[in-house]
Design a protein around this motif. Structure first.
Motif, PDB file in Angstrom:
ATOM      1  N   GLN B  17      45.829  32.292  32.036  1.00 17.08           N
ATOM      2  CA  GLN B  17      45.137  33.214  32.927  1.00 17.08           C
ATOM      3  C   GLN B  17      43.735  32.694  33.232  1.00 17.08           C
ATOM      4  O   GLN B  17      43.192  31.855  32.505  1.00 17.08           O
ATOM      5  N   SER B  18      43.176  33.221  34.300  1.00 17.89           N
ATOM      6  CA  SER B  18      41.817  32.817  34.672  1.00 17.89           C
ATOM      7  C   SER B  18      40.889  34.023  34.602  1.00 17.89           C
ATOM      8  O   SER B  18      41.332  35.181  34.639  1.00 17.89           O
ATOM      9  N   MET B  19      39.602  33.743  34.460  1.00 20.88           N
ATOM     10  CA  MET B  19      38.615  34.811  34.472  1.00 20.88           C
ATOM     11  C   MET B  19      37.228  34.232  34.732  1.00 20.88           C
ATOM     12  O   MET B  19      37.009  33.023  34.608  1.00 20.88           O
ATOM     13  N   THR B  20      36.319  35.113  35.095  1.00 22.60           N
ATOM     14  CA  THR B  20      34.929  34.741  35.327  1.00 22.60           C
ATOM     15  C   THR B  20      34.026  35.625  34.507  1.00 22.60           C
ATOM     16  O   THR B  20      34.169  36.849  34.505  1.00 22.60           O
ATOM     17  N   TYR B  64      35.815  24.423  31.850  1.00 19.00           N
ATOM     18  CA  TYR B  64      34.926  25.447  32.415  1.00 19.00           C
ATOM     19  C   TYR B  64      34.324  24.975  33.730  1.00 19.00           C
ATOM     20  O   TYR B  64      34.076  23.788  33.917  1.00 19.00           O
ATOM     21  N   ASN B  65      34.074  25.923  34.638  1.00 15.28           N
ATOM     22  CA  ASN B  65      33.286  25.630  35.824  1.00 15.28           C
ATOM     23  C   ASN B  65      32.219  26.707  35.960  1.00 15.28           C
ATOM     24  O   ASN B  65      32.349  27.804  35.416  1.00 15.28           O
ATOM     25  N   GLY B  77      33.379  30.173  34.784  1.00 12.52           N
ATOM     26  CA  GLY B  77      34.783  30.381  35.088  1.00 12.52           C
ATOM     27  C   GLY B  77      35.710  29.597  34.170  1.00 12.52           C
ATOM     28  O   GLY B  77      35.399  28.474  33.773  1.00 12.52           O
ATOM     29  N   LEU B  78      36.807  30.247  33.819  1.00  9.97           N
ATOM     30  CA  LEU B  78      37.893  29.579  33.099  1.00  9.97           C
ATOM     31  C   LEU B  78      39.083  29.619  34.043  1.00  9.97           C
ATOM     32  O   LEU B  78      39.594  30.696  34.357  1.00  9.97           O
ATOM     33  N   GLU B  79      39.530  28.482  34.530  1.00  5.95           N
ATOM     34  CA  GLU B  79      40.615  28.445  35.509  1.00  5.95           C
ATOM     35  C   GLU B  79      41.968  28.673  34.866  1.00  5.95           C
ATOM     36  O   GLU B  79      42.828  29.345  35.421  1.00  5.95           O
ATOM     37  N   SER B  80      42.172  28.107  33.681  1.00  7.67           N
ATOM     38  CA  SER B  80      43.444  28.237  32.978  1.00  7.67           C
ATOM     39  C   SER B  80      43.134  28.319  31.485  1.00  7.67           C
ATOM     40  O   SER B  80      42.996  27.292  30.822  1.00  7.67           O
ATOM     41  N   ALA B  81      42.997  29.548  30.991  1.00  3.53           N
ATOM     42  CA  ALA B  81      42.500  29.746  29.630  1.00  3.53           C
ATOM     43  C   ALA B  81      43.456  29.165  28.582  1.00  3.53           C
ATOM     44  O   ALA B  81      44.686  29.226  28.729  1.00  3.53           O
ATOM     45  N   GLN B  85      39.693  28.175  23.705  1.00  5.00           N
ATOM     46  CA  GLN B  85      38.520  28.775  24.345  1.00  5.00           C
ATOM     47  C   GLN B  85      38.196  30.165  23.791  1.00  5.00           C
ATOM     48  O   GLN B  85      37.278  30.833  24.283  1.00  5.00           O
TER      49      GLN B  85
END
Lengths: 110, 112
Positions: B17-20, B64-65, B77-81, B85
């Motif tokens: 999953q992704s999240m910011t 991370y971005n 941001g984590l694009e693909s946790a 992490q």
């Protein structure tokens, strides 16, 4: 590679029992040595910055000193409210990219 | 003044999953930082920014971005946790020329 090592990992003191925490660093071109306090579940809180060997800073029961290889955080007559994790960090750049040690967990018993 | 705030305080993600994570500051500080804190590892710098529109890599940037489109906000941001992490993430700010980094309260992230 820049490295910061703190000792001891944990320290238990009786109220009023003075002691020192150690921070040794390997940083080429030290721009600053920093001490922070961290309470459980919270972000670090700034205590001191030291810039050159021989420098000392004081705040209440805390006194930080710096040599060319180490820094010490002296705690005089500690109180239970001084219980926290104390973090040491160093920076070798103007952008203050900090390298942290793993901290010393201090517990002061009444 | 709120100082440095972080949103959310807690989050549980599934692998992939992704999240910011959002860091906001009202102190008009130029520099902003993202750290992660893991047991036995201490705080490690992920990315940092020296001003609006700028970002740079820290010690552990992989996975991370970041973006700093506005001076007061720094997004992580984590694009693909991944489970690696799982950590507590702290944001910090620094006034240009200052020596005290101000830390936020942290975000506790668990990746299952």
């Amino acid at each position: 590679e820049d490295q910061v090592t703190q000792s001891p990992e944990a320290l238990r003191l009786q109220e009023g029992e003075s002691s020192s925490l150690n921070c040794s660093y390997t940083v080429s071109g030290l721009r600053g040595l920093f001490w922070y306090r961290q309470d459980p579940g919270k972000g670090p809180e700034f205590l001191f910055t030291l810039y050159s060997a021989g420098e000392e800073k004081e705040k209440e029961r805390l006194k930080a000193t710096l040599t060319k290889k180490e820094s010490f955080l002296h705690i005089t007559a500690p109180k239970p409210e001084d219980s926290a994790t104390y973090l040491c960090a160093a920076s070798d750049t103007g952008f203050q990219k900090l390298v942290f040690g793993t901290g010393t967990r201090l517990l002061v018993s009444p | 003044n709120a100082g440095v705030t972080q949103t959310p305080k807690f989050r549980v993600l599934k692998t992939g999953q992704s999240m910011t994570l959002l860091c906001a500051q009202d102190m008009n500080h130029e520099y902003m930082y993202w750290y992660r804190q893991d047991p036995g590892m201490g705080l490690r710098l992920i990315h940092y920014s020296v001003g609006e529109g700028t970002t740079a890599k820290g010690e552990v940037p992989d996975g991370y971005n970041v973006s700093r489109l506005k001076k007061q906000n720094f997004l992580l941001g984590l694009e693909s946790a991944a489970p690696s992490q799982t950590s507590v993430y702290f944001c910090a700010t620094l006034m240009g020329g200052g020596n005290e980094q101000f830390f936020g309260p942290g975000t506790r992230l668990t990746v299952l």
